[in-house]
Design an enzyme around this catalytic site. Structure first.
Site, PDB file in Angstrom:
ATOM      1  N   SER A 123       0.850  -1.195   0.000  1.00  0.00           N
ATOM      2  CA  SER A 123       0.000   0.000   0.000  1.00  0.00           C
ATOM      3  C   SER A 123       0.884   1.243   0.000  1.00  0.00           C
ATOM      4  O   SER A 123       2.065   1.180  -0.356  1.00  0.00           O
ATOM      5  CB  SER A 123      -0.941  -0.030   1.208  1.00  0.00           C
ATOM      6  OG  SER A 123      -1.931   0.975   1.080  1.00  0.00           O
ATOM      7  N   ASN A 124       0.341   2.372   0.392  1.00  0.00           N
ATOM      8  CA  ASN A 124       1.102   3.620   0.399  1.00  0.00           C
ATOM      9  C   ASN A 124       0.658   4.460   1.592  1.00  0.00           C
ATOM     10  O   ASN A 124      -0.206   4.054   2.363  1.00  0.00           O
ATOM     11  CB  ASN A 124       0.908   4.359  -0.926  1.00  0.00           C
ATOM     12  CG  ASN A 124      -0.557   4.607  -1.203  1.00  0.00           C
ATOM     13  OD1 ASN A 124      -1.214   5.361  -0.487  1.00  0.00           O
ATOM     14  ND2 ASN A 124      -1.093   3.948  -2.213  1.00  0.00           N
ATOM     15  N   ARG A 125       1.204   5.664   1.720  1.00  0.00           N
ATOM     16  CA  ARG A 125       0.992   6.448   2.939  1.00  0.00           C
ATOM     17  C   ARG A 125      -0.233   7.362   2.886  1.00  0.00           C
ATOM     18  O   ARG A 125      -0.404   8.219   3.742  1.00  0.00           O
ATOM     19  CB  ARG A 125       2.246   7.284   3.230  1.00  0.00           C
ATOM     20  CG  ARG A 125       3.420   6.406   3.672  1.00  0.00           C
ATOM     21  CD  ARG A 125       4.691   7.221   3.834  1.00  0.00           C
ATOM     22  NE  ARG A 125       4.436   8.464   4.538  1.00  0.00           N
ATOM     23  CZ  ARG A 125       4.958   9.636   4.207  1.00  0.00           C
ATOM     24  NH1 ARG A 125       5.757   9.720   3.174  1.00  0.00           N
ATOM     25  NH2 ARG A 125       4.681  10.710   4.911  1.00  0.00           N
TER      26      ARG A 125
END
Ligand code: CTP
Length: 404
Positions: A208-210
């Site tokens: 995923s990402n932030r």
């Protein structure tokens, strides 16, 4: 949008009366003029001094208080109100409102006002589910009262059940929604995506990402508050669901693509604030991948570019999260994805981009016009983006005739 609004906040005699202090505070902080009316019973639970201090305004506790600036003409509060909010609302007040009884200042104000009335019931489960209360609520609903809650949770009796005052965010969100009726996006369907998609590696891990989802949620709330029907397609986030918004929860880029395709069949605008994964593991392991000494290589494949491939007659807005050559890269995305607007942000700045409550963005339109905004709250950025979307939307009449 609450700035310059006059709100009557009615507080009635229930244990949740203390929560009305937070409502009064938040509405005041948002710029509204809050006139509190307390019933005689409410004063048993919380002092009028609290509301006086929080709102900086006189508080009405009795009908014929000669010291109050409002009691000379006891319907003056009703006339000045943009909305009347009663939180908490007891079964007794609900019954009085349904019967049109005006034996104290709050009920009198409700009878006399032409403003919308929002009530947030809070009481014991049996009182709430009693057919008499339900019948009274039906009457009020039929007369366009907006009813928020109640929620299920811990009650004063020590039991868990239905009857708890609705969440304060939901009450204030509903106030904003009611006040936004007739705004510049009324009759429009705005679809917003938010959050970072999660691409499973095995049953316990994902890529995923932030992204926190804050920008997309702010857009959804802002569109709601301007009268739009809003669908929010959200990847997992820790944010509370905005009240008055249709939320579709998804996890992966593929689930988001399918949801976007379905809901944009009837949309006026798609605003993709989500951070969609560009790659996903080619295979998802059925069992948890065990630790090995040789390290691990994951094979990734591309996800589809949702914004670049979605088709339809609506205003398309993309976000360009960039760490270098911000404007150049954003312009390239505008062109490649055939967007109407692109919102560029530099994700390397500490006060802007992922996870923050503020953002510094540049909005670029198809003609190359550039609007560089200063550091603003994400909510303010949302409104500035929606200003441009609203300006691009075809007038409702010409749209209808072009589709005939
Ligand atoms: N987007 C999308 N589908 C993807 C990737 C991105 O719809 N698979 C959308 C995003 O929601 C955003 C816009 O496209 O509105 C730009 O996303 P961004 O991550 O900045 O760019 P990418 O197109 O992924 O390109 P790159 O990662 O190479 O910068």
């Amino acid at each position: 949008m609450l700035r310059s609004k006059t709100i009557v906040l009615g507080v009635t005699g229930g244990i949740a009366a203390y929560k009305a202090a937070e409502i009064a505070s938040q509405l005041t902080q948002a710029g509204a003029k809050v006139n509190v009316i307390m019933t005689e019973e409410a004063v048993q639970f919380i002092s009028a001094v609290t509301f006086r201090a929080l709102t900086g305004r006189p508080v009405v506790t009795e009908m014929f208080d000669l010291a109050s600036e409002f009691s000379i003409e006891h319907v003056s509060l009703a006339k000045a109100a943009d909305i009347v909010v009663i939180a908490p609302t007891t079964a007794n007040i609900i019954a009085k409102l349904a019967a049109g009884i005006a034996d104290e200042m709050l009920c009198c104000t409700v009878l006399a006002t032409k403003a919308p009335v929002l009530i947030a019931p809070a009481m014991e489960t049996n009182m709430y589910t009693n057919p008499i209360t339900q019948e009274n609520l039906s009457k009020l609903r039929a007369r366009d009262f907006v009813i928020v809650g109640p929620a299920t949770g811990w009650l004063a009796s020590g039991k868990v059940g239905l009857g708890r005052l609705a969440d304060i965010n939901d009450i204030i969100g509903s106030v904003r929604q009611v006040l936004g009726r007739g705004g510049d996006l009324t009759g429009r369907h705005i679809v917003v995506t938010a959050g970072g998609t999660q691409e499973p590696v095995d049953p316990v891990r994902y890529l995923s990402n932030r992204s926190s989802g804050k920008m997309g949620y702010a857009l959804a709330e802002a569109a709601r508050d301007r009268g739009a029907k809003v669908t929010l397609i959200s990847a997992p986030t820790s944010l509370p669901e905005p009240v008055g918004v249709n939320v579709i929860r998804v996890c992966t880029a593929e689930e988001m693509r399918q949801a976007v395709e379905n809901v944009t069949l009837q949309a006026d605008s798609l605003i993709m604030a989500a951070a969609v994964a560009d790659y996903r593991p080619r295979k998802r392991a059925k069992d948890k991948i065990k630790k090995g000494k040789a390290g691990l290589t994951l094979e990734l494949e591309c996800t589809s570019d949702i914004l670049g491939t979605v088709k339809g007659d609506f205003i398309k807005v993309g976000f360009a999260a960039e760490s270098s050559n911000v404007l150049e890269n954003a312009r390239a995305k505008l062109k490649q994805k055939r967007l109407d607007l692109v919102v560029a942000n530099d994700i390397t700045a500490s006060d802007s981009g992922f996870g923050t409550d503020t953002n510094r963005v540049t909005i670029i339109d198809r003609k190359g016009k550039i609007d560089s905004l200063p550091l603003l709250s994400k909510r303010e950025v949302a409104d500035r983006v929606l200003d441009q979307v609203a300006a691009l939307l075809p007038k409702p009449k010409s749209r209808r005739s072009s589709k005939c």
